[in-house]
Design a protein around this motif. Structure first.
Motif, PDB file in Angstrom:
ATOM      1  N   ALA A 167       0.820  -1.217   0.000  1.00  0.00           N
ATOM      2  CA  ALA A 167       0.000   0.000   0.000  1.00  0.00           C
ATOM      3  C   ALA A 167       0.852   1.264   0.000  1.00  0.00           C
ATOM      4  CB  ALA A 167      -0.929   0.000   1.209  1.00  0.00           C
ATOM      5  N   SER A 168       2.069   1.180   0.521  1.00  0.00           N
ATOM      6  CA  SER A 168       2.921   2.368   0.638  1.00  0.00           C
ATOM      7  C   SER A 168       3.556   2.762  -0.690  1.00  0.00           C
ATOM      8  CB  SER A 168       4.022   2.125   1.674  1.00  0.00           C
ATOM      9  OG  SER A 168       3.477   1.839   2.937  1.00  0.00           O
ATOM     10  N   VAL A 169       3.837   1.779  -1.544  1.00  0.00           N
ATOM     11  CA  VAL A 169       4.558   2.070  -2.790  1.00  0.00           C
ATOM     12  C   VAL A 169       3.821   3.069  -3.667  1.00  0.00           C
ATOM     13  CG1 VAL A 169       5.408   1.059  -4.936  1.00  0.00           C
ATOM     14  CG2 VAL A 169       5.850  -0.088  -2.770  1.00  0.00           C
ATOM     15  N   PRO A 170       2.529   2.870  -4.000  1.00  0.00           N
ATOM     16  CA  PRO A 170       1.862   3.845  -4.880  1.00  0.00           C
ATOM     17  C   PRO A 170       1.678   5.212  -4.247  1.00  0.00           C
ATOM     18  CG  PRO A 170       0.298   2.206  -4.094  1.00  0.00           C
ATOM     19  CD  PRO A 170       1.648   1.723  -3.710  1.00  0.00           C
ATOM     20  N   LEU A 171       1.686   5.282  -2.905  1.00  0.00           N
ATOM     21  CA  LEU A 171       1.481   6.571  -2.247  1.00  0.00           C
ATOM     22  C   LEU A 171       2.646   7.531  -2.470  1.00  0.00           C
ATOM     23  CD1 LEU A 171      -0.065   5.426   1.161  1.00  0.00           C
ATOM     24  CD2 LEU A 171      -1.246   6.427  -0.796  1.00  0.00           C
ATOM     25  N   VAL A 172       3.849   6.993  -2.695  1.00  0.00           N
ATOM     26  CA  VAL A 172       5.028   7.858  -2.847  1.00  0.00           C
ATOM     27  C   VAL A 172       5.685   7.688  -4.221  1.00  0.00           C
ATOM     28  CG1 VAL A 172       5.507   7.950  -0.373  1.00  0.00           C
ATOM     29  CG2 VAL A 172       6.466   6.095  -1.738  1.00  0.00           C
ATOM     30  N   SER A 173       4.968   7.063  -5.161  1.00  0.00           N
ATOM     31  CA  SER A 173       5.575   6.800  -6.467  1.00  0.00           C
ATOM     32  C   SER A 173       5.789   8.072  -7.271  1.00  0.00           C
ATOM     33  CB  SER A 173       4.695   5.825  -7.264  1.00  0.00           C
ATOM     34  OG  SER A 173       4.698   4.556  -6.647  1.00  0.00           O
ATOM     35  N   ARG A 174       4.863   9.013  -7.145  1.00  0.00           N
ATOM     36  CA  ARG A 174       4.978  10.255  -7.922  1.00  0.00           C
ATOM     37  C   ARG A 174       4.784  11.449  -7.001  1.00  0.00           C
ATOM     38  NH1 ARG A 174       5.232  10.065 -13.314  1.00  0.00           N
ATOM     39  NH2 ARG A 174       4.860   8.067 -14.347  1.00  0.00           N
ATOM     40  N   LEU A 175       5.859  11.873  -6.376  1.00  0.00           N
ATOM     41  CA  LEU A 175       5.818  13.042  -5.506  1.00  0.00           C
ATOM     42  C   LEU A 175       6.186  14.276  -6.321  1.00  0.00           C
ATOM     43  CD1 LEU A 175       7.601  11.660  -2.319  1.00  0.00           C
ATOM     44  CD2 LEU A 175       5.147  11.868  -2.727  1.00  0.00           C
ATOM     45  N   SER A 176       5.315  15.274  -6.276  1.00  0.00           N
ATOM     46  CA  SER A 176       5.590  16.503  -7.021  1.00  0.00           C
ATOM     47  C   SER A 176       5.605  17.718  -6.114  1.00  0.00           C
ATOM     48  CB  SER A 176       4.532  16.700  -8.117  1.00  0.00           C
ATOM     49  OG  SER A 176       3.236  16.751  -7.555  1.00  0.00           O
ATOM     50  N   ALA A 177       5.354  17.521  -4.824  1.00  0.00           N
ATOM     51  CA  ALA A 177       5.362  18.628  -3.875  1.00  0.00           C
ATOM     52  C   ALA A 177       5.577  18.063  -2.481  1.00  0.00           C
ATOM     53  CB  ALA A 177       4.043  19.401  -3.937  1.00  0.00           C
ATOM     54  N   LEU A 220      19.394  11.154  -5.996  1.00  0.00           N
ATOM     55  CA  LEU A 220      18.458  12.220  -6.334  1.00  0.00           C
ATOM     56  C   LEU A 220      17.041  11.677  -6.244  1.00  0.00           C
ATOM     57  CD1 LEU A 220      18.190  15.145  -7.331  1.00  0.00           C
ATOM     58  CD2 LEU A 220      18.128  14.247  -9.657  1.00  0.00           C
ATOM     59  N   THR A 221      16.255  12.269  -5.364  1.00  0.00           N
ATOM     60  CA  THR A 221      14.875  11.834  -5.188  1.00  0.00           C
ATOM     61  C   THR A 221      13.939  13.011  -5.434  1.00  0.00           C
ATOM     62  OG1 THR A 221      14.795  12.382  -2.839  1.00  0.00           O
ATOM     63  CG2 THR A 221      15.640  10.196  -3.438  1.00  0.00           C
ATOM     64  N   ALA A 222      12.648  12.707  -5.397  1.00  0.00           N
ATOM     65  CA  ALA A 222      11.659  13.759  -5.611  1.00  0.00           C
ATOM     66  C   ALA A 222      11.761  14.823  -4.526  1.00  0.00           C
ATOM     67  CB  ALA A 222      10.259  13.154  -5.627  1.00  0.00           C
ATOM     68  N   THR A 223      12.029  14.405  -3.290  1.00  0.00           N
ATOM     69  CA  THR A 223      12.116  15.386  -2.213  1.00  0.00           C
ATOM     70  C   THR A 223      13.338  16.292  -2.368  1.00  0.00           C
ATOM     71  OG1 THR A 223      13.250  13.730  -0.866  1.00  0.00           O
ATOM     72  CG2 THR A 223      10.881  13.933  -0.595  1.00  0.00           C
ATOM     73  N   SER A 224      14.463  15.718  -2.763  1.00  0.00           N
ATOM     74  CA  SER A 224      15.643  16.561  -2.977  1.00  0.00           C
ATOM     75  C   SER A 224      15.450  17.464  -4.193  1.00  0.00           C
ATOM     76  CB  SER A 224      16.889  15.698  -3.144  1.00  0.00           C
ATOM     77  OG  SER A 224      16.738  14.782  -4.205  1.00  0.00           O
ATOM     78  N   LEU A 225      14.751  16.977  -5.205  1.00  0.00           N
ATOM     79  CA  LEU A 225      14.448  17.824  -6.358  1.00  0.00           C
ATOM     80  C   LEU A 225      13.545  18.984  -5.959  1.00  0.00           C
ATOM     81  CD1 LEU A 225      13.862  15.188  -9.188  1.00  0.00           C
ATOM     82  CD2 LEU A 225      15.703  16.872  -9.079  1.00  0.00           C
ATOM     83  N   LEU A 226      12.594  18.716  -5.067  1.00  0.00           N
ATOM     84  CA  LEU A 226      11.725  19.793  -4.597  1.00  0.00           C
ATOM     85  C   LEU A 226      12.529  20.844  -3.846  1.00  0.00           C
ATOM     86  CD1 LEU A 226       8.671  17.675  -3.391  1.00  0.00           C
ATOM     87  CD2 LEU A 226       8.766  19.171  -5.394  1.00  0.00           C
ATOM     88  N   ASP A 227      13.539  20.411  -3.089  1.00  0.00           N
ATOM     89  CA  ASP A 227      14.416  21.379  -2.420  1.00  0.00           C
ATOM     90  C   ASP A 227      15.184  22.210  -3.448  1.00  0.00           C
ATOM     91  OD1 ASP A 227      13.645  20.577   0.091  1.00  0.00           O
ATOM     92  OD2 ASP A 227      15.222  19.065   0.252  1.00  0.00           O
ATOM     93  N   LEU A 228      15.678  21.547  -4.496  1.00  0.00           N
ATOM     94  CA  LEU A 228      16.429  22.270  -5.526  1.00  0.00           C
ATOM     95  C   LEU A 228      15.532  23.180  -6.345  1.00  0.00           C
ATOM     96  CD1 LEU A 228      18.746  19.387  -6.805  1.00  0.00           C
ATOM     97  CD2 LEU A 228      19.399  21.337  -5.392  1.00  0.00           C
ATOM     98  N   ALA A 229      14.241  22.836  -6.442  1.00  0.00           N
ATOM     99  CA  ALA A 229      13.318  23.664  -7.218  1.00  0.00           C
ATOM    100  C   ALA A 229      12.937  24.947  -6.493  1.00  0.00           C
ATOM    101  CB  ALA A 229      12.063  22.862  -7.548  1.00  0.00           C
ATOM    102  N   LEU A 252       9.653  16.481 -13.056  1.00  0.00           N
ATOM    103  CA  LEU A 252      10.284  17.219 -11.970  1.00  0.00           C
ATOM    104  C   LEU A 252      11.793  17.293 -12.169  1.00  0.00           C
ATOM    105  CD1 LEU A 252       9.972  18.664  -9.282  1.00  0.00           C
ATOM    106  CD2 LEU A 252      10.103  16.443  -8.127  1.00  0.00           C
ATOM    107  N   LEU A 253      12.411  16.186 -12.517  1.00  0.00           N
ATOM    108  CA  LEU A 253      13.850  16.182 -12.780  1.00  0.00           C
ATOM    109  C   LEU A 253      14.189  17.100 -13.946  1.00  0.00           C
ATOM    110  CD1 LEU A 253      16.748  15.133 -12.576  1.00  0.00           C
ATOM    111  CD2 LEU A 253      16.044  13.141 -13.915  1.00  0.00           C
TER     112      LEU A 253
END
Length: 710
Positions: free
Chosen positions: A363-373, A437-446, A486-487
Motif C-alpha cells: 500500500a505504501s509504494v503507490p502513495l510515494v511513487s509520484r511526488l511533485s510537492a 536524487l529523489t523527488a524530495t531533494s528535487l523539490l528542495d532544488l526547485a 520534476l527532474l
C-alpha cells in the motif's frame, strides 16, 4: 550485498544469545518466558487427578449375600431352640424340670450376646407363649433378611426394629425385652461389595474423563526464571519452539535465509534493474536499508514480547517508502518479499503480523511513487497511517483474539506515525550520504530561494529568466511523454548557472551596455561562450549538486556548434584558409535520456524564439512553429539525439508542446496609440470588454500605464 548477508543474520541473531538458552524439564529455568499467543497443552497430572476423583466417585457395586440372609433367620431360630432345649428336664433316673433360675443360668453361657433380662423374659414364658414369640420373631427376621442392608446401615436398621415389632403381638411385652435384642444380635449386612464389578466400573469412569489441557494466555509467563520446569511447562515451550536451542543454530538459519534473499534480489536487479546492479553505491544503499530494517524488526520483536497486538507497531511500510523514493516503484514492490520473509522468520507463530507487513509495504509504494510537492509526502503519510490502522484491525480479527482489535488498530496507527517519522528523518541523510536524487531533494532544488538560483538572478537576470521559461517548457513537454517532469524542470533551472562567471558575454544580460564580443576574435568569443558549460559543471560540483543535474548542464548544448561565431569566423577568414569546426563545437556530451534531450531542445527553441520576438513583435504561430521545427530537425540531423532514448513519436509530442508553450509567451501584442495633448483629460472609469491585453480600455491612461501594459 556482503553487508546485508553478514549484517542481517548478526542482527536477527542478537537476541538468541540471551533468549535461546536451552530450558530443560526438571531443572531451574534460565529465563522467564512469556506466551506469545494462546497456548493449550495436555496436562497429565491434572488429568490423572481428575480420573482418580472420577473413579472414587463411583459407589461400590453391591450384590445380595444369601448366606448372611439365611444366617439372620437361623440365628433367631437357634436362640429360640436353645431356650426350648433349656426347658427339658435334667437327665437321670428322676427327670425333673429345671427352675427358671437354673434355665437362665444355663443359657447365659450359650447366649452371651443377650442380656440376662431378655433370657429370663423368654424362660418365664409358657410353651404356647414361647411358640408364638418364636413365630413372630422368625417372621420379623425373615422380613429383615429380605432387606438390602449395607455394611454401614446395620445400626440404622436396628433402629427400625421397634416399628416392626409394634405391629405384632408378643406375650407379656416380650417383644421389646427379649425379641428385639435377639433380632439386633442376629442382624448383619445382607449385601456385599462385588470387588471385580466395582473395579471395572471405576475403570470405565476414569477412562471417560478426557485428557485435560492447561492454557497459557498471551503475555502470561509459561515459566519464571529459577522455577523448576514441569512436564506441562515443557510441553508448552516446545509447542512454540520456546525451549531454546543452540544460538549458533539460529545464526546459521538466519544466514541461510539472508543468502537466499540476497541472491534472489541480485538475480532480479541484474536482469531488470541494470542501473542499480551496476552501481556499487546503490547496492550499498539497498544493503543499508535492509540492515536498518533488520534492526527495527529485532527491536519490535523484543519490545512486543508476549503481546501479539504490539507487533502491529512494526513500521515495515517506512522501508518500502524509502526504497520507492530512493530507487523506483518496481524495486519498492520487490523489497516487500524479503521484508515479509524476515517477519515470518522472526515471528513464525504470528501470521497476522506477516500479512500486515506485506499489506503495508504494497500500500505504501503507490502513495510515494509520484511526488511533485512537499505536501504530497505529508499526504502520503496521513493516508498510509489510516490504512495501517484499518489493516491491523482487520488482521487482528482474522488471526488474533477479537478483544485485541482496538489495541491492534491503535498499534497500526502508531506504525503509520513511526513510518512517517522514519521516512522524514532518514531520507535527507540517505540522499546526502549516497548522493541519490529523489523527488524530495528535487523539490528542495526547485525552491527559487536556493543560493545558486539567487546568485544567478542577481548576476545574470536575463539568464535566470531564460532558465525559468525553459524550465516551464521542459516540465510541460516531459509530462506529455511521461518522462520525469520534476527532474527535467529542475535541471532546466540550473542548466545556465555557468553564466554567472561572465554574465555580460551573453546577449540576454546585455541590457544597456555594449556587446563585449564586438572587440574579440570569433574563436575567442566562441571559447568564452563554450566555457559556461564547464563553468556550470564546476559550480554545480562545488555546491554538491546531484549528478543528474550536472548531467543536464553538461548535455544541454551537446556537441553542437557555436553557430554565430563559427559563421563569423568563416566570413572573416582569408581566401583559401579553413576554419577548424572542432574549435567551435561545445565540449559537452550528447544527451542520453529523455529529460536531457528535452532540455537541449527547449534551450535552443526558447532562445531563438525570444530573439525572433524581439525583432518582430507580431510573431505568428506559424513563425514559431517554423523556428521550433527547424531547430529540432537540425539537432536530429546533427546526431545530437542519437544516444537519447526518445522516439520520433515522443519527439513530435515535444515539438507540439514547445510550440504551444512559446505561442502563449511570445504571442503578438497590440501597440498602444500615442496620446495627444488636450485641454481637458477625461479618465475612463469603466474598463473595456477586451481587458488589459489589448490595451483598448486605457486610451486615456497615463504613460506609466501604457508602459506597464506593454
Amino acid at each position: 550485498m556482503a553487508l546485508a548477508i553478514i549484517g542481517i543474520p548478526a542482527i536477527l541473531s542478537i537476541s538468541a544469545f540471551w533468549q535461546e538458552a536451552p530450558i530443560r524439564e526438571g531443572e531451574p529455568s534460565p529465563r522467564t518466558v512469556l506466551a506469545p499467543d494462546p497456548i493449550r497443552v495436555d496436562d497429565p497430572e491434572t488429568t490423572e487427578r481428575e480420573r482418580r476423583n472420577a473413579a472414587e466417585s463411583v459407589e461400590p457395586i453391591q450384590v445380595p449375600d444369601n448366606e448372611a440372609r439365611r444366617a439372620i433367620v437361623q440365628n433367631v431360630e437357634d436362640t429360640f431352640a436353645r431356650i426350648e432345649q433349656a426347658r427339658e428336664p435334667s437327665s437321670g433316673a428322676d427327670k425333673q424340670a429345671l427352675s427358671v433360675d437354673e434355665q437362665v443360668a444355663g443359657l447365659l453361657d450359650q447366649l452371651e450376646d443377650l442380656p440376662p433380662s431378655a433370657i429370663r423374659a423368654l424362660v418365664e414364658l409358657d410353651d404356647d407363649q414361647l411358640l408364638v414369640a418364636r413365630a413372630q420373631a422368625v417372621e420379623v427376621a425373615q422380613d429383615l433378611a429380605l432387606r438390602s442392608i449395607a455394611e454401614g446401615a446395620v445400626e440404622q436398621t436396628k433402629d427400625q426394629i421397634d416399628s416392626m415389632l409394634a405391629v405384632r403381638r408378643f406375650p407379656d411385652d416380650v417383644g421389646q425385652t427379649a425379641v428385639k435384642p435377639i433380632l439386633a444380635s442376629a442382624l448383619q449386612p445382607t449385601v456385599r461389595v462385588d470387588e471385580e464389578a466395582t473395579a471395572a466400573e471405576r475403570d470405565r469412569a476414569a477412562a471417560a474423563v478426557a485428557p485435560l489441557q492447561k492454557s497459557f494466555p498471551p503475555g502470561t509467563p509459561i515459566v519464571q526464571v529459577g522455577e523448576t520446569v514441569t512436564v506441562v511447562q515443557m510441553a508448552a515451550l516446545r509447542a512454540r519452539d520456546l525451549d531454546g536451542a543452540d544460538p549458533w543454530l539460529t545464526v546459521g538459519r538466519a544466514l541461510a535465509l539472508t543468502s537466499v534473499i540476497a541472491f534472489s534480489m541480485a538475480f532480479y536487479l541484474r536482469a531488470y534493474r541494470r542501473s542499480v546492479w551496476s552501481s556499487a553505491r546503490l547496492l550499498l544503499l539497498l544493503s543499508v536499508l535492509f540492515v536498518l530494517y533488520a534492526l527495527t524488526l529485532q527491536a519490535a520483536v523484543v519490545f512486543a514480547s508476549g503481546n501479539n497486538a504490539l507487533l502491529y507497531l512494526l513500521p515495515a511500510g517506512a522501508f518500502a517508502m524509502l526504497t520507492t523514493i530512493l530507487f523506483d516503484p518496481p524495486v519498492g514492490v520487490l523489497v516487500t518479499i524479503p521484508i515479509t520473509t524476515l517477519v515470518a522468520f522472526m515471528a513464525p507463530s504470528r501470521p497476522g503480523i506477516t500479512a500486515f507487513a506485506a499489506l503495508t509495504c504494497l500500500a505504501s509504494v503507490p502513495l510515494v511513487s509520484r511526488l511533485s510537492a512537499r505536501g504530497a509526502l505529508r499526504g502520503a503519510a496521513w493516508r498510509s497511517t489510516l490504512a495501517y490502522g484499518v489493516f491491523a484491525a482487520i488482521l487482528a480479527v482474522v488471526f488474533d483474539e477479537a478483544s485485541d482489535v482496538g489495541f491492534a488498530a491503535l498499534a497500526g496507527l502508531g506504525s503509520g506515525i513511526l513510518s512517517a517519522v522514519i521516512v522524514n528523518a532518514t531520507l535527507p541523510f540517505l540522499e546526502s550520504v549516497f548522493g541519490v536524487l529523489t523527488a524530495t531533494s528535487l523539490l528542495d532544488l526547485a525552491d527559487r530561494n536556493h543560493p545558486l538560483l539567487r546568485e544567478l538572478e542577481r548576476k545574470a537576470l536575463g539568464s535566470y529568466n531564460h532558465s525559468v521559461e525553459v524550465s516551464k517548457m521542459v516540465e510541460r513537454a516531459a509530462r506529455a511523454i511521461s518522462a520525469d517532469s520534476l527532474l527535467a524542470s529542475v535541471a532546466a533551472l540550473y542548466h545556465d548557472i555557468g553564466k554567472v562567471q561572465r554574465p555580460y558575454f551573453f546577449v540576454e544580460n546585455q541590457f544597456g551596455i555594449d556587446n563585449p564580443h564586438d572587440n574579440l576574435e570569433p574563436e575567442v568569443s566562441a571559447r568564452i561562450i563554450k566555457e559556461h558549460v564547464t563553468d556550470g559543471i564546476e559550480i554545480a560540483r562545488t555546491y554538491r549538486m546531484p549528478s543528474e543535474i550536472v548531467e543536464g548542464i553538461r548535455t544541454h548544448h551537446g556537441t553542437t556548434l557555436v553557430t554565430y561565431f563559427y559563421r563569423q569566423a568563416i566570413n572573416n577568414a582569408a581566401d583559401g584558409s579553413t576554419v577548424d569546426e572542432r574549435r567551435f563545437r561545445y565540449d559537452g556530451k550528447k544527451p542520453a535520456s529523455k529529460e536531457t534531450a528535452i532540455l537541449m531542445l527547449a534551450d535552443c527553441c526558447e532562445g531563438a524564439t525570444r530573439a525572433a520576438a524581439l525583432a518582430n513583435r507580431d510573431l505568428t504561430r506559424e513563425a514559431i512553429a517554423d523556428i521550433v521545427s527547424g531547430l529540432i530537425d537540425d539537432r536530429v540531423e546533427d546526431g545530437q539525439l542519437d544516444e537519447a532514448n526518445i522516439t520520433f513519436r515522443e519527439l513530435q509530442t515535444v515539438r507540439e508542446s514547445f510550440i504551444e508553450s512559446l505561442c502563449y509567451v511570445y504571442h503578438p501584442r497590440i501597440s498602444y496609440p500615442e496620446l495627444r495633448p488636450r485641454a481637458t483629460t477625461v479618465r475612463s472609469t469603466q474598463p473595456s470588454a477586451n481587458g488589459d491585453e489589448t490595451g483598448k480600455g486605457h486610451s486615456q491612461g497615463s504613460v506609466a500605464d501604457t508602459r506597464q501594459s506593454s
